[in-house]
Scaffold this motif. Structure first.
Motif, PDB file in Angstrom:
ATOM      1  N   SER A   1      69.145  34.765  18.240  1.00  0.00           N
ATOM      2  CA  SER A   1      67.837  35.185  17.722  1.00  0.00           C
ATOM      3  C   SER A   1      67.944  36.213  16.609  1.00  0.00           C
ATOM      4  CB  SER A   1      66.991  35.770  18.857  1.00  0.00           C
ATOM      5  OG  SER A   1      67.449  37.067  19.218  1.00  0.00           O
ATOM      6  N   GLY A   2      68.999  37.031  16.635  1.00  0.00           N
ATOM      7  CA  GLY A   2      69.142  38.107  15.659  1.00  0.00           C
ATOM      8  C   GLY A   2      68.408  39.383  16.019  1.00  0.00           C
ATOM      9  N   ILE A   3      67.884  39.461  17.223  1.00  0.00           N
ATOM     10  CA  ILE A   3      67.181  40.671  17.648  1.00  0.00           C
ATOM     11  C   ILE A   3      68.188  41.723  18.115  1.00  0.00           C
ATOM     12  CG2 ILE A   3      66.913  40.161  20.133  1.00  0.00           C
ATOM     13  CD1 ILE A   3      63.905  40.987  19.759  1.00  0.00           C
ATOM     14  N   ARG A   4      67.797  42.992  18.075  1.00  0.00           N
ATOM     15  CA  ARG A   4      68.582  44.029  18.742  1.00  0.00           C
ATOM     16  C   ARG A   4      68.148  44.021  20.209  1.00  0.00           C
ATOM     17  NH1 ARG A   4      71.166  47.676  16.263  1.00  0.00           N
ATOM     18  NH2 ARG A   4      69.811  47.615  14.422  1.00  0.00           N
ATOM     19  N   ALA A   5      69.094  44.098  21.109  1.00  0.00           N
ATOM     20  CA  ALA A   5      68.726  43.976  22.518  1.00  0.00           C
ATOM     21  C   ALA A   5      69.629  44.807  23.406  1.00  0.00           C
ATOM     22  CB  ALA A   5      68.772  42.515  22.966  1.00  0.00           C
ATOM     23  N   VAL A   6      69.046  45.268  24.502  1.00  0.00           N
ATOM     24  CA  VAL A   6      69.803  45.799  25.623  1.00  0.00           C
ATOM     25  C   VAL A   6      69.718  44.732  26.711  1.00  0.00           C
ATOM     26  CG1 VAL A   6      70.021  47.625  27.332  1.00  0.00           C
ATOM     27  CG2 VAL A   6      69.269  48.180  25.008  1.00  0.00           C
ATOM     28  N   TYR A   7      70.857  44.127  26.986  1.00  0.00           N
ATOM     29  CA  TYR A   7      70.890  43.099  28.017  1.00  0.00           C
ATOM     30  C   TYR A   7      71.116  43.779  29.359  1.00  0.00           C
ATOM     31  CZ  TYR A   7      72.248  39.199  30.938  1.00  0.00           C
ATOM     32  OH  TYR A   7      72.313  38.286  31.975  1.00  0.00           O
ATOM     33  N   LEU A   8      70.081  43.774  30.189  1.00  0.00           N
ATOM     34  CA  LEU A   8      70.131  44.412  31.497  1.00  0.00           C
ATOM     35  C   LEU A   8      70.494  43.366  32.541  1.00  0.00           C
ATOM     36  CD1 LEU A   8      66.941  46.584  30.996  1.00  0.00           C
ATOM     37  CD2 LEU A   8      69.276  47.456  31.144  1.00  0.00           C
TER      38      LEU A   8
END
Length: 447
Positions: free
Chosen positions: A142-149
C-alpha cells in the motif's frame, strides 16, 4: 537527491510555537522536511502549487483491525455481543492468508485515500505465521506508514482457553529477524495483547514484560463485559511493567483512580468514538483524560461497521465530548457549557500529534517540523462545501474524503489530484469482493 517544494499553501503545522496556520512554503528532501519559510528557493526541486489548498500533517489512525476490510457493512447492526460472536467465533476462522493480505492492502489504501499516512494495524486474526506475513505484505504494497501490532494467536486446540495463552516470543523474534530489519522502514513492529481485561494476570504480565524487553509498543483492549480476573490490573500495576510503550484502547470502564495512575505512568489511550457509542462500549474517555492533563489518540476500529474516515472520527469525538460537557453543565447550572472545553484544534491534535505519541513516533511524524518525515495531506478548500475558509483548522474538520486532494508519505505521493497512486484498483476491488463474499458464505447467520 529527490526534492519537492510545496508553495502557496496554507500550512497547519501542529508544531509547538508556530501559528495555528500560516502561508509558508515547505521544502522536502529525501523524504524529510528540510525547510519551512516564505518564498523558499526551489533549489532544483519539483515545484507543487498548493494555492487554494490547506497543507496539514498526515493523519494517524491509532487503532484499526484492517483485516476486516472485505467485510464492510457486515457488522453495521451488531451490538458488541453479536460482534464478538459472529466476527471472532465464526467469520475470523474462515480467513486464508490471501484474505488477510487483500483486506489489509485495500484497507490501508483507503486510509491513504482518506488522508491517513500512519496506520496502527491491530491484527488479531493471525492464527499462523503465513497469515501474519500476508498482512505485512498488504501493508508494504500500500505504501502507508504503519505500526503492525501482532495479535496473540488463538490456539488451534479448542480445549485451551485463549486467556491463558502468552504472546509467542518466538514469533516476535522471527518477525524482528525477517520482517522488521531496517530502522528506515515504513513499517514498525508492535504487539497487540489480550491485556489484564481478557487474559489471566500471569499472561498479561508476561506479555507486557516481553514488549518492554523488546522495546516495542504494546496495545490492549479494555472494555466489553466482565474482566477475566478481578485483580488483573492490580497485579499488573504491582509488577512494574507499565510505561509509555503501553497503549490502552477504549478504557471506558476504568475507574477514575485507576485511570489517574495509568496516566501518571505514561500509558497512552486510544478512543474509537463512533464504535464505542455504536456497539455499546460506552462514552469515550476523552474528557476524563483532558481533566488529567492528557489527551487521547483516535482510531476507526472496524470498517465492518463504520467508515474509515479519520476526520469523521475527529468530529465524532469532538461532538460527543461537547455534548457530555453541555449535559453536565445543564445539570449543575441549568445552562449549556461555556466556554467550550474542547476545540477544533484539540480534535485535530487527536488525529495527528497524539496519534504519533501513542505509537512512539513523535520524533518522526504528527506535525510539520524541519527534520521530521514528510507525511503530508493537501486539503482542497476551494469546493463549495468548504468555501469560504475563514479558519483553516475548522475548515479541515468540515472536510470530507472528496476534499483530500493529495497525500504524501515519506516524501512520495500516494494520492495525487484526488486519485490514489496505485496500480490496478479494479482488480483489487474485484478480489476484495470475492474474498469477503466467500468468507461470509461460509457462515450461517441466524440473526
Amino acid at each position: 537527491m529527490k526534492k519537492t517544494l510545496i508553495k502557496g499553501g496554507q500550512v497547519i503545522s501542529m508544531a509547538a510555537g508556530r501559528p495555528d496556520s500560516e502561508h509558508v512554503d515547505l521544502l522536502i528532501e529525501n523524504g524529510r522536511i528540510a525547510a519551512i519559510g516564505a518564498d523558499l528557493e526551489d533549489q532544483g526541486a519539483e515545484v507543487v502549487d498548493a494555492s487554494g489548498k490547506i497543507v496539514m500533517p498526515g493523519m494517524i489512525n491509532a487503532h484499526m483491525h484492517t483485516w476486516q476490510t472485505g467485510l464492510r457493512g457486515v457488522a453495521a447492526n451488531w451490538s458488541l455481543i453479536e460482534y464478538v460472536h459472529w466476527m471472532h467465533s465464526e467469520l475470523a476462522s474462515k480467513f486464508t492468508p490471501h484474505d488477510i493480505e487483500i483486506a489489509t492492502l485495500a484497507g490501508a489504501l483507503n486510509q491513504i485515500n482518506c488522508g491517513t499516512t500512519t496506520l496502527a494495524d491491530w491484527c488479531h486474526n493471525n492464527p499462523t505465521p503465513d497469515h501474519t506475513d500476508a498482512a505485512i505484505r498488504g501493508l508494504r504494497k500500500s505504501g502507508i506508514r504503519a505500526v503492525y501490532l501482532h495479535g496473540t494467536p488463538h490456539p488451534h486446540d479448542e480445549s485451551i482457553d485463549h486467556s491463558e495463552v502468552p504472546h509467542p516470543a518466538s514469533e516476535i523474534d522471527r518477525l524482528l529477524r525477517t520482517q522488521f530489519i531496517s530502522d528506515d522502514d515504513l513499517l514498525t513492529l508492535g504487539m497487540a495483547i489480550l491485556g489484564p481485561h481478557y487474559s489471566t494476570p500471569e499472561v498479561a504480565i508476561s506479555d507486557l514484560q516481553l514488549a518492554k524487553d523488546k522495546g516495542l509498543i504494546v496495545s490492549m483492549h479494555q472494555s466489553g463485559g466482565p474482566a477475566r480476573s478481578v485483580d488483573g490490573w492490580d497485579r499488573v500495576e504491582a509488577a512494574g511493567v507499565l510505561g509509555p510503550n503501553v497503549n490502552v484502547v477504549h478504557g471506558t470502564d476504568l475507574a477514575d483512580d485507576r485511570l489517574h495512575r495509568l496516566v501518571d505512568l505514561g500509558v497512552s489511550f486510544t478512543v474509537t468514538p463512533e464504535i464505542e457509542m455504536t456497539v455499546g462500549h460506552g462514552y469515550s474517555i476523552t474528557g476524563r483524560l483532558q481533566n488529567l492533563g492528557t489527551s487521547p489518540s483516535l482510531g476507526i476500529d472496524i470498517e465492518s461497521c463504520i467508515s474509515g474516515e479519520m476526520l469523521v472520527a475527529a468530529r465524532m469525538a469532538l461532538a460527543q465530548q461537547r455534548a457530555l460537557d453541555h449535559e453536565q453543565a445543564r445539570q449543575e447550572t441549568g445552562l449549556m457549557a461555556f466556554p467550550l472545553s474542547v476545540t477544533c484544534k484539540d480534535a485535530l491534535s487527536w488525529v495527528t500529534v497524539q496519534g504519533a505519541k501513542a505509537l512512539g513516533l513523535s520524533d518522526k511524524v504528527g506535525s510539520i517540523e524541519v527534520g521530521k518525515l514528510a507525511d503530508l495531506v493537501l486539503i482542497d478548500a476551494s469546493p463549495i462545501n468548504l468555501w469560504p475558509s475563514h479558519d483553516a483548522i475548522a475548515t479541515v474538520l468540515q472536510a470530507s474524503v472528496a476534499n483530500i486532494d493529495s497525500v504524501m508519505v515519506n516524501g512520495d505521493w500516494r494520492k495525487r489530484h484526488g486519485k490514489l497512486v496505485f496500480g490496478e484498483l479494479d482488480v483489487l476491488k474485484s478480489g476484495l469482493f470475492e474474498s469477503g463474499a466467500r468468507v461470509i458464505s461460509e457462515v450461517s447467520f441466524d440473526v
